[in-house]
Motif scaffolding. Structure first.
Motif, PDB file in Angstrom:
ATOM      1  N   MET A 173      -5.608   5.230   8.411  1.00 10.98           N
ATOM      2  CA  MET A 173      -6.840   5.189   7.710  1.00 10.98           C
ATOM      3  C   MET A 173      -7.015   4.343   6.717  1.00 10.98           C
ATOM      4  SD  MET A 173      -9.349   9.028   7.754  1.00 10.98           S
ATOM      5  CE  MET A 173     -10.156   8.893   6.495  1.00 10.98           C
ATOM      6  N   TYR A 174      -6.187   4.876   5.697  1.00 11.14           N
ATOM      7  CA  TYR A 174      -6.373   3.607   4.455  1.00 11.14           C
ATOM      8  C   TYR A 174      -5.631   2.937   5.470  1.00 11.14           C
ATOM      9  CZ  TYR A 174      -7.422   7.557   2.013  1.00 11.14           C
ATOM     10  OH  TYR A 174      -8.019   8.682   1.351  1.00 11.14           O
ATOM     11  N   THR A 175      -4.924   2.260   5.734  1.00  6.71           N
ATOM     12  CA  THR A 175      -3.990   1.267   6.024  1.00  6.71           C
ATOM     13  C   THR A 175      -5.414   0.166   6.956  1.00  6.71           C
ATOM     14  OG1 THR A 175      -1.920   2.319   7.117  1.00  6.71           O
ATOM     15  CG2 THR A 175      -2.732  -0.092   7.972  1.00  6.71           C
ATOM     16  N   SER A 176      -5.818   0.597   7.872  1.00  3.60           N
ATOM     17  CA  SER A 176      -6.956  -0.031   8.828  1.00  3.60           C
ATOM     18  C   SER A 176      -7.500  -0.672   7.724  1.00  3.60           C
ATOM     19  CB  SER A 176      -7.779   1.379   9.765  1.00  3.60           C
ATOM     20  OG  SER A 176      -8.427   0.261  10.198  1.00  3.60           O
TER      21      SER A 176
ATOM     22  N   LEU B 129       0.628  -1.553  -0.062  1.00  3.23           N
ATOM     23  CA  LEU B 129       0.315   0.151  -0.259  1.00  3.23           C
ATOM     24  C   LEU B 129       0.875   1.180   0.123  1.00  3.23           C
ATOM     25  CD1 LEU B 129      -3.064   0.964   0.087  1.00  3.23           C
ATOM     26  CD2 LEU B 129      -2.705   0.784   2.947  1.00  3.23           C
ATOM     27  N   ASP B 130       0.914   2.341  -1.333  1.00  2.00           N
ATOM     28  CA  ASP B 130       1.840   3.306  -1.254  1.00  2.00           C
ATOM     29  C   ASP B 130       1.034   4.132  -0.891  1.00  2.00           C
ATOM     30  OD1 ASP B 130       3.271   5.529  -1.691  1.00  2.00           O
ATOM     31  OD2 ASP B 130       4.000   3.946  -3.988  1.00  2.00           O
ATOM     32  N   LEU B 131       1.376   4.910   0.284  1.00  2.00           N
ATOM     33  CA  LEU B 131       0.462   6.216   0.819  1.00  2.00           C
ATOM     34  C   LEU B 131       1.731   7.292   0.589  1.00  2.00           C
ATOM     35  CD1 LEU B 131      -1.156   4.284   3.933  1.00  2.00           C
ATOM     36  CD2 LEU B 131      -2.391   4.863   1.298  1.00  2.00           C
TER      37      LEU B 131
ATOM     38  N   LEU C 119       1.105  -7.418   4.639  1.00  2.00           N
ATOM     39  CA  LEU C 119       1.161  -5.559   4.098  1.00  2.00           C
ATOM     40  C   LEU C 119       2.369  -4.652   4.006  1.00  2.00           C
ATOM     41  CD1 LEU C 119      -0.417  -3.870   2.569  1.00  2.00           C
ATOM     42  CD2 LEU C 119      -1.828  -3.416   4.951  1.00  2.00           C
ATOM     43  N   ARG C 120       2.770  -4.770   3.373  1.00  2.00           N
ATOM     44  CA  ARG C 120       3.809  -3.414   3.509  1.00  2.00           C
ATOM     45  C   ARG C 120       3.205  -1.985   2.977  1.00  2.00           C
ATOM     46  NH1 ARG C 120       9.013  -3.295  -0.880  1.00  2.00           N
ATOM     47  NH2 ARG C 120       7.233  -2.993  -1.997  1.00  2.00           N
ATOM     48  N   VAL C 121       3.466  -1.269   4.267  1.00  2.00           N
ATOM     49  CA  VAL C 121       2.603   0.231   4.251  1.00  2.00           C
ATOM     50  C   VAL C 121       4.268   1.501   3.256  1.00  2.00           C
ATOM     51  CG1 VAL C 121       1.437   1.858   4.932  1.00  2.00           C
ATOM     52  CG2 VAL C 121       0.411  -0.778   5.045  1.00  2.00           C
ATOM     53  N   ILE C 122       4.125   1.912   2.593  1.00  2.00           N
ATOM     54  CA  ILE C 122       5.146   3.066   2.323  1.00  2.00           C
ATOM     55  C   ILE C 122       4.557   4.366   2.265  1.00  2.00           C
ATOM     56  CG2 ILE C 122       6.949   3.485   0.604  1.00  2.00           C
ATOM     57  CD1 ILE C 122       6.114   0.898  -0.418  1.00  2.00           C
ATOM     58  N   ILE C 123       5.283   5.085   3.273  1.00  2.00           N
ATOM     59  CA  ILE C 123       4.882   6.875   3.379  1.00  2.00           C
ATOM     60  C   ILE C 123       5.534   7.141   4.005  1.00  2.00           C
ATOM     61  CG2 ILE C 123       3.129   5.424   5.129  1.00  2.00           C
ATOM     62  CD1 ILE C 123       4.779   6.634   7.410  1.00  2.00           C
ATOM     63  N   ASP C 124       6.124   8.450   3.646  1.00  2.00           N
ATOM     64  CA  ASP C 124       6.749   9.695   4.225  1.00  2.00           C
ATOM     65  C   ASP C 124       6.168  11.011   4.895  1.00  2.00           C
ATOM     66  OD1 ASP C 124       4.547  10.528   2.891  1.00  2.00           O
ATOM     67  OD2 ASP C 124       5.919  11.440   0.469  1.00  2.00           O
ATOM     68  N   ASN C 125       5.613   9.961   5.489  1.00  2.00           N
ATOM     69  CA  ASN C 125       4.864  11.139   6.551  1.00  2.00           C
ATOM     70  C   ASN C 125       6.056  10.569   7.725  1.00  2.00           C
ATOM     71  OD1 ASN C 125       3.784  13.384   7.947  1.00  2.00           O
ATOM     72  ND2 ASN C 125       1.977  11.989   8.028  1.00  2.00           N
ATOM     73  N   PRO C 126       6.357  10.597   8.896  1.00  2.00           N
ATOM     74  CA  PRO C 126       7.117  10.086   9.674  1.00  2.00           C
ATOM     75  C   PRO C 126       6.010  10.007  10.539  1.00  2.00           C
ATOM     76  CG  PRO C 126       8.338  12.325   9.371  1.00  2.00           C
ATOM     77  CD  PRO C 126       7.516  11.501   8.605  1.00  2.00           C
TER      78      PRO C 126
ATOM     79  N   ASN D 191       0.851   5.795  14.097  1.00  2.00           N
ATOM     80  CA  ASN D 191      -0.487   6.205  14.677  1.00  2.00           C
ATOM     81  C   ASN D 191      -0.675   4.190  13.285  1.00  2.00           C
ATOM     82  OD1 ASN D 191      -1.026   7.754  15.979  1.00  2.00           O
ATOM     83  ND2 ASN D 191      -1.114   9.176  13.822  1.00  2.00           N
ATOM     84  N   ILE D 192       0.403   3.899  12.486  1.00  2.00           N
ATOM     85  CA  ILE D 192       0.368   2.587  12.012  1.00  2.00           C
ATOM     86  C   ILE D 192       0.450   1.803  12.018  1.00  2.00           C
ATOM     87  CG2 ILE D 192       1.327   1.440   9.266  1.00  2.00           C
ATOM     88  CD1 ILE D 192       1.378   4.072   7.977  1.00  2.00           C
ATOM     89  N   LYS D 193       1.448   2.040  12.711  1.00  2.00           N
ATOM     90  CA  LYS D 193       2.032   0.472  14.158  1.00  2.00           C
ATOM     91  C   LYS D 193       0.681   0.653  15.270  1.00  2.00           C
ATOM     92  CE  LYS D 193       5.665   0.885  15.969  1.00  2.00           C
ATOM     93  NZ  LYS D 193       7.516   1.353  16.862  1.00  2.00           N
ATOM     94  N   SER D 194      -0.044   1.680  15.670  1.00  2.00           N
ATOM     95  CA  SER D 194      -1.252   1.360  16.700  1.00  2.00           C
ATOM     96  C   SER D 194      -2.570   0.439  15.549  1.00  2.00           C
ATOM     97  CB  SER D 194      -1.617   2.419  17.118  1.00  2.00           C
ATOM     98  OG  SER D 194      -2.682   2.526  17.730  1.00  2.00           O
TER      99      SER D 194
END
Length: 81
Positions: free
Chosen positions: A26-29, A14-16, A41-48, A53-56
């Motif tokens: 939200m999208y990860t959930s 999921l490229d975010l 699922l590998r989530v790619i983000i550029d917003n530290p 939040n994603i881990k939670s």
């Protein structure tokens, strides 16, 4: 919503990049709710700020493990359900 891309057997991405809070979590959930147990699922983000939040979100979804790998301003969060 960004689309979940299948990358292999039970592996998804999921490229975010470009999204800021609260959208990455939200999208990860939403993505986690669609995937079967045993998926990765590998989530790619550029917003530290989204990392924690994603881990939670992953823990609430029953993730077996969550790892974070930094790659030059981009973070790859791997979630195993």
């Amino acid at each position: 919503m960004p689309s979940i891309r299948r990358t292999g057997d039970n592996s998804y991405e999921l490229d975010l990049k470009g999204y800021v809070c609260p959208y990455p979590q939200m999208y990860t959930s939403q993505a986690l709710s669609k995937l079967p147990k045993g998926s990765t699922l590998r989530v790619i983000i550029d917003n530290p700020p989204s990392i924690e939040n994603i881990k939670s979100v992953a823990q609430k979804a029953g993730a077996k493990s969550v790892s974070v790998d930094a790659k030059g301003g981009v973070w790859e969060i791997t979630i195993v359900l």
